[in-house]
Design a protein around this motif. Structure first.
Motif, PDB file in Angstrom:
ATOM      1  N   HIS A 122      -1.331   4.707  -4.706  1.00 28.81           N
ATOM      2  CA  HIS A 122      -2.087   5.015  -3.478  1.00 28.81           C
ATOM      3  C   HIS A 122      -3.449   4.279  -3.501  1.00 28.81           C
ATOM      4  CE1 HIS A 122       0.675   8.254  -2.322  1.00 28.81           C
ATOM      5  NE2 HIS A 122       0.639   8.663  -3.592  1.00 28.81           N
ATOM      6  N   GLY A 123      -3.941   3.954  -2.302  1.00 33.33           N
ATOM      7  CA  GLY A 123      -5.282   3.370  -2.169  1.00 33.33           C
ATOM      8  C   GLY A 123      -5.281   1.855  -2.255  1.00 33.33           C
ATOM      9  N   PRO A 124      -6.443   1.293  -1.858  1.00 37.72           N
ATOM     10  CA  PRO A 124      -6.567  -0.182  -1.856  1.00 37.72           C
ATOM     11  C   PRO A 124      -6.780  -0.709  -3.267  1.00 37.72           C
ATOM     12  CG  PRO A 124      -8.613   0.824  -1.172  1.00 37.72           C
ATOM     13  CD  PRO A 124      -7.650   1.959  -1.347  1.00 37.72           C
ATOM     14  N   GLY A 125      -6.506  -1.988  -3.443  1.00 38.51           N
ATOM     15  CA  GLY A 125      -6.742  -2.621  -4.720  1.00 38.51           C
ATOM     16  C   GLY A 125      -5.531  -3.386  -5.200  1.00 38.51           C
ATOM     17  N   THR A 126      -5.723  -4.038  -6.324  1.00 37.12           N
ATOM     18  CA  THR A 126      -4.630  -4.787  -6.958  1.00 37.12           C
ATOM     19  C   THR A 126      -4.500  -4.296  -8.405  1.00 37.12           C
ATOM     20  OG1 THR A 126      -5.050  -6.725  -5.569  1.00 37.12           O
ATOM     21  CG2 THR A 126      -3.801  -7.058  -7.608  1.00 37.12           C
TER      22      THR A 126
ATOM     23  N   CYS B 159       0.822  -1.199   0.000  1.00 35.21           N
ATOM     24  CA  CYS B 159       0.000   0.000   0.000  1.00 35.21           C
ATOM     25  C   CYS B 159       0.859   1.253   0.000  1.00 35.21           C
ATOM     26  CB  CYS B 159      -0.914  -0.009   1.247  1.00 35.21           C
ATOM     27  SG  CYS B 159      -2.102  -1.367   1.249  1.00 35.21           S
ATOM     28  N   ASP B 160       0.417   2.198  -0.855  1.00 39.61           N
ATOM     29  CA  ASP B 160       1.100   3.508  -0.979  1.00 39.61           C
ATOM     30  C   ASP B 160       2.601   3.350  -1.208  1.00 39.61           C
ATOM     31  OD1 ASP B 160      -1.362   4.689  -0.544  1.00 39.61           O
ATOM     32  OD2 ASP B 160      -1.028   4.799   1.621  1.00 39.61           O
TER      33      ASP B 160
ATOM     34  N   TYR C 165       0.908  -4.264  -7.958  1.00 42.93           N
ATOM     35  CA  TYR C 165       0.618  -3.465  -6.751  1.00 42.93           C
ATOM     36  C   TYR C 165      -0.604  -4.104  -6.079  1.00 42.93           C
ATOM     37  CZ  TYR C 165      -1.261   0.320  -3.926  1.00 42.93           C
ATOM     38  OH  TYR C 165      -1.770   1.056  -2.899  1.00 42.93           O
ATOM     39  N   ARG C 166      -0.467  -4.343  -4.768  1.00 38.00           N
ATOM     40  CA  ARG C 166      -1.559  -4.995  -4.016  1.00 38.00           C
ATOM     41  C   ARG C 166      -1.680  -4.330  -2.669  1.00 38.00           C
ATOM     42  NH1 ARG C 166      -0.006 -10.373  -3.854  1.00 38.00           N
ATOM     43  NH2 ARG C 166      -0.993 -10.644  -5.906  1.00 38.00           N
ATOM     44  N   CYS C 167      -2.924  -3.874  -2.421  1.00 35.72           N
ATOM     45  CA  CYS C 167      -3.184  -3.227  -1.126  1.00 35.72           C
ATOM     46  C   CYS C 167      -4.603  -3.624  -0.672  1.00 35.72           C
ATOM     47  CB  CYS C 167      -3.056  -1.723  -1.248  1.00 35.72           C
ATOM     48  SG  CYS C 167      -3.372  -0.815   0.282  1.00 35.72           S
ATOM     49  N   GLY C 168      -4.775  -4.082   0.630  1.00 41.65           N
ATOM     50  CA  GLY C 168      -6.085  -4.371   1.207  1.00 41.65           C
ATOM     51  C   GLY C 168      -6.418  -5.808   1.386  1.00 41.65           C
TER      52      GLY C 168
END
Length: 211
Positions: free
Chosen positions: A181-185, A127-128, A208-211
């Protein structure tokens, strides 16, 4: 008077020889050399003027022209070459060689691109996070410059960029910092395009992977 006349030592002939001498004949003057030719009132005496001609010119109102030119068939003397040019000739040659070398370095053969590769992060970006994508350009080591730009999978494109290559430098590393930035893949693709001195391209992929 009679005694004087009857004197045995008296001689009219001898007396006359003491008081009268025959005048010596005067030498005849030498004739002046005739001029080569007469043209009106101008006398030409050929190359140079003799003493007799100079006397004649001084005693008569006739003008005398003295010739100072070069005899027919005689080439005029060549002026000597200035020594200053010969003295500065070696310095001029050295300067010319330096200018040729600098021109060859500046405008001679340019660097040639041998290979282009792009390296992206191997593990997913959190994330970010900011991904450091590296483009590796290998050259032949000659001096020059690279003109390139980056293309991203989100549809954006960088401005034209330039990288200077020094003599003997056989590799250039070009960096792209891509921040998320932000959640998601998201599967991200970064593409490096070389436009000069030759057109080459390579790309790298990361996640990119976030969340």
């Amino acid at each position: 008077m009679r005694d004087l006349v009857n004197d045995d030592d008296y001689s009219a002939t001898e007396l006359g020889s003491h008081w009268f001498q025959r005048p010596e004949p005067e030498p005849e003057p030498e004739p002046d050399p005739a001029p080569d030719r007469r043209e009106g009132e101008v006398l030409r005496f050929g190359p140079g003027v003799t003493a007799a001609a100079a006397r004649r010119a001084g005693n008569t109102p006739t003008a005398v022209q003295i010739w100072h030119g070069t005899l027919p068939g005689t080439p005029p003397p060549r002026p000597p070459r200035p020594r200053r040019l010969r003295r500065y000739a070696p310095a001029a040659l050295i300067l010319a060689a330096v200018l040729v070398f600098l021109a060859w370095r500046e405008y001679g053969p340019r660097a040639a691109v041998r290979d282009v590769a792009v390296t992206a992060p191997g593990s997913p970006l959190g994330c970010d996070g900011t991904a450091d994508v590296v483009g590796v350009v290998r050259t032949d080591g000659r001096p020059g410059a690279l003109t390139y730009h980056w293309e991203r999978s989100d549809g954006t494109r960088s401005a034209p960029l330039r990288e200077t290559l020094a003599r003997g430098q056989e590799e250039a590393r070009l960096h792209l910092l891509w921040t998320f930035h932000g959640p998601g893949t998201h599967r991200a693709v970064a593409r490096l395009v070389i436009t000069s001195p030759a057109t080459r391209a390579a790309e790298g992929t990361f996640t990119y992977r976030c969340g």
